[in-house]
Design an enzyme around this catalytic site. Structure first.
Site, mmCIF file in Angstrom:
data_model
loop_
_atom_site.group_PDB
_atom_site.id
_atom_site.type_symbol
_atom_site.label_atom_id
_atom_site.label_comp_id
_atom_site.label_asym_id
_atom_site.label_seq_id
_atom_site.Cartn_x
_atom_site.Cartn_y
_atom_site.Cartn_z
ATOM 1 N N GLY A 228 -25.214 -44.246 -1.751
ATOM 2 C CA GLY A 228 -24.910 -44.061 -0.098
ATOM 3 C C GLY A 228 -23.778 -43.094 -0.212
ATOM 4 O O GLY A 228 -23.106 -42.986 0.890
ATOM 5 N N ALA A 229 -23.432 -42.016 -1.222
ATOM 6 C CA ALA A 229 -22.228 -41.201 -1.074
ATOM 7 C C ALA A 229 -22.729 -39.953 -0.628
ATOM 8 O O ALA A 229 -21.679 -39.139 -0.654
ATOM 9 C CB ALA A 229 -21.449 -41.275 -2.456
ATOM 10 N N GLY A 230 -24.081 -39.771 -0.284
ATOM 11 C CA GLY A 230 -24.376 -38.541 0.103
ATOM 12 C C GLY A 230 -25.108 -37.647 -1.138
ATOM 13 O O GLY A 230 -25.308 -36.294 -1.063
ATOM 14 N N ALA B 163 -33.406 -41.644 -1.128
ATOM 15 C CA ALA B 163 -34.572 -40.626 -1.669
ATOM 16 C C ALA B 163 -34.784 -41.025 -3.216
ATOM 17 O O ALA B 163 -36.321 -41.201 -3.445
ATOM 18 C CB ALA B 163 -34.612 -39.353 -1.536
ATOM 19 N N GLY C 247 -28.051 -38.486 -2.115
ATOM 20 C CA GLY C 247 -29.363 -38.672 -2.115
ATOM 21 C C GLY C 247 -30.061 -39.653 -2.866
ATOM 22 O O GLY C 247 -31.344 -39.970 -3.396
ATOM 23 N N ASP D 137 -34.316 -34.310 0.720
ATOM 24 C CA ASP D 137 -33.858 -35.055 -0.419
ATOM 25 C C ASP D 137 -35.177 -35.625 -1.046
ATOM 26 O O ASP D 137 -35.001 -35.612 -2.325
ATOM 27 C CB ASP D 137 -33.214 -36.264 0.236
ATOM 28 C CG ASP D 137 -31.944 -35.930 0.605
ATOM 29 O OD1 ASP D 137 -31.590 -34.740 0.975
ATOM 30 O OD2 ASP D 137 -31.198 -36.984 0.979
HETATM 31 C C1 MEV Z 1 -29.037 -36.300 4.221
HETATM 32 O O1 MEV Z 1 -28.830 -35.957 2.750
HETATM 33 C C2 MEV Z 1 -29.361 -34.582 4.706
HETATM 34 C C3 MEV Z 1 -29.483 -34.756 6.150
HETATM 35 O O2 MEV Z 1 -29.928 -33.402 6.613
HETATM 36 C C4 MEV Z 1 -30.715 -35.529 6.657
HETATM 37 C C5 MEV Z 1 -31.903 -35.131 6.212
HETATM 38 O O3 MEV Z 1 -32.111 -33.997 5.858
HETATM 39 O O4 MEV Z 1 -33.026 -35.859 6.248
HETATM 40 C C6 MEV Z 1 -28.420 -34.935 6.905
#
Ligand code: MEV
Length: 334
Positions: free
Chosen positions: A111-113, A118, A115, A160
């Protein structure tokens, strides 16, 4: 039979959020992976164990529609939703419905961004298909993974799930009802430093926030998203020609527009400014925002930039870029 599959995390270089609205994004796989181990069962029970998701563990059994929690720490529940949906959607796709034990392990913070959702979905799909005797193509897995993300999150782009399935460096775009996944060539290794600050909001909420603002001010937010799309095209050229100065400028511009969309936070902004002042050519948030990760482009003075980011209280991660996509790591027949 037991099958272990894995899929990498990712960093969005340019174009997050705008990619949800049909603009391209540039994204790269990293060498930190999620591992999904699937073990076939003789009954139809699906048992999920995600003890290693860097949050307290949980073991959940689904018997029919009934959910049996063996230990309950709420933080893992979102990850469990991705695993459960991945099995459901893959079962439908393959026309099989068999019980399975799934165990998930992670090499990166969840959950840190980066991915992780996914990668959880995609590694689960690959492992579950393989334990049932099917070898799916990376593109097929990416499409199924995207369905999982949309089902769990409501709105999601194919970014992702594409990068974690195909790996490497990609330009991803959803246009005219088709997903374009174009490998991009990057001359030199990109000197990136990743900083992480605590996440305050979920991806789903940040995507909903942008949608809400776009609905209220379509002429303003529509133009911001369009400008991000233009930055992505220019960044693609700068990446292929190794023009780090221009790339840094474009990262700063992209961050400013993400801030205008409303997805940055004070902590992320501070980290971005600290990295730039210490010598980064450019810095931006990466991913959905609301906390999470910042990437800084640092061709020189790396120690100084890293130190400044650490002093600010951020966790600093080093990773190699361009890792392999989803793969089957191990097949054990008992
Ligand atoms: C999330 O990793 C990226 C966003 O662009 C959402 C998405 O692409 O589904 C914020």
């Amino acid at each position: 039979m037991r099958v272990t599959a894995s899929a990498p995390g990712k960093i969005t270089l340019f174009g997050e959020h705008a990619v949800v609205y049909g603009y391209p994004a540039l994204v790269v796989a990293i060498n930190k992976r999620i591992y999904a181990m699937a073990e076939s069962r003789s009954d139809d029970v699906v048992k999920i164990s995600a003890k290693d998701l860097r949050v307290p563990g949980i073991v959940v059994s689904y018997v029919g529609n009934e959910v049996v929690l063996e230990t309950d720490y709420g933080a893992v529940l979102p990850a469990i939703a991705y695993i459960n949906k991945a099995i459901e959607i893959t079962s439908e796709y393959l026309g099989v419905k068999r019980g399975v034990n799934i165990e998930i392990k992670s090499e990166m913070p969840v959950g840190a961004g980066l991915g992780t959702s996914a990668a959880v979905a995609v590694s689960t799909i690959a492992a579950y298909a393989a334990v049932n005797g099917y070898e799916l193509k990376p593109e097929e897995i990416a499409d199924l993974g995207w369905k999982v993300e949309k089902a769990v999150q409501g709105i999601a782009s194919p970014m992702d799930t594409s990068i974690t399935s195909l790996g490497g460096f990609l330009k991803v775009r959803y246009k005219d009802n088709a997903v374009e996944r174009t490998p991009i060539s990057i001359g030199k290794n990109l000197p990136l430093i990743i900083g992480y600050v605590e996440r305050e909001a979920k991806t789903r909420d940040m995507v909903a926030l942008v949608r809400d603002r776009l609905n209220r001010y379509p002429d303003i937010y529509g133009r911001i998203l369009e400008m991000i799309g233009i930055i992505v095209e220019k960044a693609n050229q700068a990446l292929t020609s190794n023009d780090f100065k221009q790339l840094g400028e474009l990262m700063n511009l992209n961050h400013a527009l993400l801030e205008a969309l409303g997805v940055s936070t004070r902590k992320l902004n501070e980290l971005v400014y600290i990295a730039r002042e210490a010598g980064a050519y450019g810095a931006k948030l990466t991913g959905a925002g609301g906390g999470g990760c910042v990437i800084a482009l640092v061709p020189e003075k790396q120690d100084l930039v890293e130190l400044a980011m650490r002093i600010h209280g951020s966790m600093v991660m080093k990773t190699e870029l361009g890792d392999e996509g989803v793969r089957i790591d191990k097949v054990e027949i008992s």
